[in-house]
Design a protein around this motif. Structure first.
Motif, PDB file in Angstrom:
ATOM      1  N   GLU A  92      58.525  27.564  28.590  1.00  0.00           N
ATOM      2  CA  GLU A  92      57.752  27.204  27.397  1.00  0.00           C
ATOM      3  C   GLU A  92      58.678  26.951  26.211  1.00  0.00           C
ATOM      4  O   GLU A  92      58.438  26.032  25.411  1.00  0.00           O
ATOM      5  CB  GLU A  92      56.751  28.307  27.073  1.00  0.00           C
ATOM      6  CG  GLU A  92      55.630  28.406  28.101  1.00  0.00           C
ATOM      7  CD  GLU A  92      54.705  29.573  27.813  1.00  0.00           C
ATOM      8  OE1 GLU A  92      55.211  30.654  27.445  1.00  0.00           O
ATOM      9  OE2 GLU A  92      53.491  29.398  27.954  1.00  0.00           O
ATOM     10  N   GLN A 122      54.371  31.866  16.328  1.00  0.00           N
ATOM     11  CA  GLN A 122      54.202  32.080  17.760  1.00  0.00           C
ATOM     12  C   GLN A 122      55.533  32.087  18.509  1.00  0.00           C
ATOM     13  O   GLN A 122      55.634  32.677  19.587  1.00  0.00           O
ATOM     14  CB  GLN A 122      53.299  30.980  18.352  1.00  0.00           C
ATOM     15  CG  GLN A 122      51.930  30.856  17.727  1.00  0.00           C
ATOM     16  CD  GLN A 122      51.074  32.083  18.003  1.00  0.00           C
ATOM     17  OE1 GLN A 122      51.175  32.703  19.060  1.00  0.00           O
ATOM     18  NE2 GLN A 122      50.231  32.444  17.050  1.00  0.00           N
ATOM     19  N   ARG A 149      60.252  33.594  28.203  1.00  0.00           N
ATOM     20  CA  ARG A 149      59.391  32.477  28.620  1.00  0.00           C
ATOM     21  C   ARG A 149      60.189  31.191  28.442  1.00  0.00           C
ATOM     22  O   ARG A 149      59.910  30.340  27.607  1.00  0.00           O
ATOM     23  CB  ARG A 149      58.103  32.471  27.787  1.00  0.00           C
ATOM     24  CG  ARG A 149      57.315  33.766  27.940  1.00  0.00           C
ATOM     25  CD  ARG A 149      56.285  33.977  26.853  1.00  0.00           C
ATOM     26  NE  ARG A 149      55.151  33.072  26.955  1.00  0.00           N
ATOM     27  CZ  ARG A 149      54.055  33.157  26.187  1.00  0.00           C
ATOM     28  NH1 ARG A 149      53.971  34.117  25.282  1.00  0.00           N
ATOM     29  NH2 ARG A 149      53.073  32.298  26.331  1.00  0.00           N
ATOM     30  N   GLU A 165      49.810  17.473  20.776  1.00  0.00           N
ATOM     31  CA  GLU A 165      50.543  18.313  21.714  1.00  0.00           C
ATOM     32  C   GLU A 165      51.040  19.592  21.043  1.00  0.00           C
ATOM     33  O   GLU A 165      51.029  20.672  21.656  1.00  0.00           O
ATOM     34  CB  GLU A 165      51.716  17.534  22.301  1.00  0.00           C
ATOM     35  CG  GLU A 165      52.522  18.311  23.337  1.00  0.00           C
ATOM     36  CD  GLU A 165      51.685  18.815  24.510  1.00  0.00           C
ATOM     37  OE1 GLU A 165      52.046  19.872  25.075  1.00  0.00           O
ATOM     38  OE2 GLU A 165      50.677  18.157  24.858  1.00  0.00           O
ATOM     39  N   GLN A 184      47.192  32.190  23.595  1.00  0.00           N
ATOM     40  CA  GLN A 184      46.137  32.493  24.555  1.00  0.00           C
ATOM     41  C   GLN A 184      46.023  33.992  24.833  1.00  0.00           C
ATOM     42  O   GLN A 184      44.920  34.536  24.925  1.00  0.00           O
ATOM     43  CB  GLN A 184      46.376  31.744  25.873  1.00  0.00           C
ATOM     44  CG  GLN A 184      45.198  31.766  26.839  1.00  0.00           C
ATOM     45  CD  GLN A 184      43.954  31.140  26.244  1.00  0.00           C
ATOM     46  OE1 GLN A 184      44.003  30.038  25.717  1.00  0.00           O
ATOM     47  NE2 GLN A 184      42.839  31.848  26.298  1.00  0.00           N
ATOM     48  N   ASP A 185      47.170  34.670  24.984  1.00  0.00           N
ATOM     49  CA  ASP A 185      47.130  36.117  25.258  1.00  0.00           C
ATOM     50  C   ASP A 185      46.438  36.861  24.123  1.00  0.00           C
ATOM     51  O   ASP A 185      45.649  37.793  24.360  1.00  0.00           O
ATOM     52  CB  ASP A 185      48.541  36.662  25.456  1.00  0.00           C
ATOM     53  CG  ASP A 185      49.174  36.177  26.760  1.00  0.00           C
ATOM     54  OD1 ASP A 185      48.418  35.682  27.628  1.00  0.00           O
ATOM     55  OD2 ASP A 185      50.404  36.287  26.896  1.00  0.00           O
ATOM     56  N   ARG A 190      47.899  26.684  20.823  1.00  0.00           N
ATOM     57  CA  ARG A 190      46.784  27.358  21.494  1.00  0.00           C
ATOM     58  C   ARG A 190      47.250  28.066  22.760  1.00  0.00           C
ATOM     59  O   ARG A 190      46.816  29.186  23.044  1.00  0.00           O
ATOM     60  CB  ARG A 190      45.692  26.343  21.830  1.00  0.00           C
ATOM     61  CG  ARG A 190      44.808  25.983  20.640  1.00  0.00           C
ATOM     62  CD  ARG A 190      43.577  25.222  21.076  1.00  0.00           C
ATOM     63  NE  ARG A 190      43.924  23.873  21.522  1.00  0.00           N
ATOM     64  CZ  ARG A 190      43.948  22.821  20.723  1.00  0.00           C
ATOM     65  NH1 ARG A 190      43.656  22.947  19.438  1.00  0.00           N
ATOM     66  NH2 ARG A 190      44.253  21.626  21.197  1.00  0.00           N
ATOM     67  N   ARG A 191      48.136  27.423  23.520  1.00  0.00           N
ATOM     68  CA  ARG A 191      48.617  28.056  24.759  1.00  0.00           C
ATOM     69  C   ARG A 191      49.414  29.321  24.451  1.00  0.00           C
ATOM     70  O   ARG A 191      49.265  30.343  25.132  1.00  0.00           O
ATOM     71  CB  ARG A 191      49.481  27.075  25.554  1.00  0.00           C
ATOM     72  CG  ARG A 191      48.699  25.935  26.183  1.00  0.00           C
ATOM     73  CD  ARG A 191      49.513  25.241  27.271  1.00  0.00           C
ATOM     74  NE  ARG A 191      50.718  24.604  26.771  1.00  0.00           N
ATOM     75  CZ  ARG A 191      50.774  23.353  26.334  1.00  0.00           C
ATOM     76  NH1 ARG A 191      49.663  22.610  26.315  1.00  0.00           N
ATOM     77  NH2 ARG A 191      51.898  22.838  25.916  1.00  0.00           N
ATOM     78  N   LEU A 192      50.262  29.262  23.423  1.00  0.00           N
ATOM     79  CA  LEU A 192      51.063  30.434  23.076  1.00  0.00           C
ATOM     80  C   LEU A 192      50.206  31.564  22.523  1.00  0.00           C
ATOM     81  O   LEU A 192      50.572  32.740  22.632  1.00  0.00           O
ATOM     82  CB  LEU A 192      52.137  30.046  22.047  1.00  0.00           C
ATOM     83  CG  LEU A 192      53.238  29.107  22.563  1.00  0.00           C
ATOM     84  CD1 LEU A 192      54.167  28.711  21.427  1.00  0.00           C
ATOM     85  CD2 LEU A 192      54.032  29.760  23.687  1.00  0.00           C
ATOM     86  N   ASP A 226      48.137  21.852  20.935  1.00  0.00           N
ATOM     87  CA  ASP A 226      47.888  22.430  22.260  1.00  0.00           C
ATOM     88  C   ASP A 226      48.897  23.525  22.587  1.00  0.00           C
ATOM     89  O   ASP A 226      48.541  24.558  23.174  1.00  0.00           O
ATOM     90  CB  ASP A 226      47.944  21.335  23.333  1.00  0.00           C
ATOM     91  CG  ASP A 226      46.784  20.352  23.223  1.00  0.00           C
ATOM     92  OD1 ASP A 226      45.775  20.690  22.557  1.00  0.00           O
ATOM     93  OD2 ASP A 226      46.882  19.248  23.796  1.00  0.00           O
ATOM     94  N   MET A 227      50.161  23.309  22.211  1.00  0.00           N
ATOM     95  CA  MET A 227      51.184  24.332  22.440  1.00  0.00           C
ATOM     96  C   MET A 227      50.841  25.619  21.698  1.00  0.00           C
ATOM     97  O   MET A 227      50.982  26.718  22.234  1.00  0.00           O
ATOM     98  CB  MET A 227      52.548  23.825  21.954  1.00  0.00           C
ATOM     99  CG  MET A 227      53.257  22.894  22.894  1.00  0.00           C
ATOM    100  SD  MET A 227      54.874  22.416  22.222  1.00  0.00           S
ATOM    101  CE  MET A 227      55.572  21.588  23.656  1.00  0.00           C
TER     102      MET A 227
END
Length: 248
Positions: A162, A152, A159, A212, A222-223, A218-220, A215-216
């Motif tokens: 991030e 990712q 970004r 964490e 997300q797109d 998953r956030r990366l 979670d990172m």
């Protein structure tokens, strides 16, 4: 099939048998444990294979050099014995040489962010023997999380916020936290202080870091997740939207 492949195959077969009797979280936990074990075995096999390849290359160079020298002047029995002893010495030196050193904590703060997860995983693996068993299991989990996060990070261009958060967590806070624990004298690690032992503090902190990192990731991603869902809905409308309803 190599010995490592056989061990991995046996582990997978055992997991398959167990999964027939157990399901849910227990099965998932076993799967993760075998994945970590297989990864560690493969890493050892790669290291051993690299040493063997280096030994073969060095010995080949010695033989070529000896053959070239023999064309100029005869080596004789003592020369051939010397070449053999040189090959044995080179083999022993390479086989007994210490493994490559783990990255330093300083290098984790300076390495390119795309290489940071792999470097941090190597650093953690070097600290693993000095940690209590519950923390070792979490280090293995963090290693898997870092492996998933790594692809990712190639998409973080532009970004900056991030990228900063990723570097701060796995390149600074994680190593600093583990080193803080390592500096605690061993007899005091199981002594309660403010209601919690240093061992418990370590396990609790590693759990937070592991979550964490997940979670990172998953956030990366997300797109990509949104794009997949949107394309899936488009395909449903495009190719199934005109289908006639089933007959009653």
């Amino acid at each position: 099939m190599t010995e490592v492949d056989e061990q991995i195959a046996r582990a997978r077969a055992t997991m398959a048998r167990i999964s027939q009797d157990y399901g849910g979280p227990a099965r998932d936990q076993l799967r993760e444990q075998y994945r970590v074990h297989g990864k560690r075995l493969k890493r050892k096999a790669i290291g051993a294979g690299q040493r063997l390849a280096f030994i073969a290359i060095v010995n080949a160079i010695i033989l070529i050099a000896a053959g070239a020298a023999g064309m100029v002047f005869p080596l004789g029995i003592f020369g051939a014995l010397g070449v053999l002893l040189l090959m044995v010495a080179a083999t022993l030196l390479i086989a007994m040489a210490p493994a490559a050193r783990a990255p330093s904590e300083k290098s984790l703060r300076e390495v390119d962010i795309k290489a940071l997860p792999a470097k941090t995983e190597r650093w953690l693996d070097a600290q693993r023997p000095a940690l209590p068993p519950p923390a070792r299991a979490l280090v293995d989990q963090i290693g898997l999380r870092l492996e998933t996060l790594s692809p990712q990070l190639g998409r973080l261009e532009g970004r900056d916020e991030e990228a900063y958060e990723v570097r701060r967590l796995i390149g600074e806070q994680l190593p600093a936290f583990v080193n803080d624990y390592a500096r605690v004298p061993e007899p005091l690690r199981k002594v309660e202080r403010n209601g919690r032992t240093p061992d418990a503090e370590l396990v609790s902190g590693l759990k937070l870091i592991e979550q964490e990192i997940a979670d990172m990731t998953r956030r990366l991603a997300q797109d990509d997740l949104d794009s997949l869902a949107t394309r899936g809905r488009y395909l449903e409308v495009k190719y199934r939207g005109d289908e006639a309803p089933p007959a009653a």
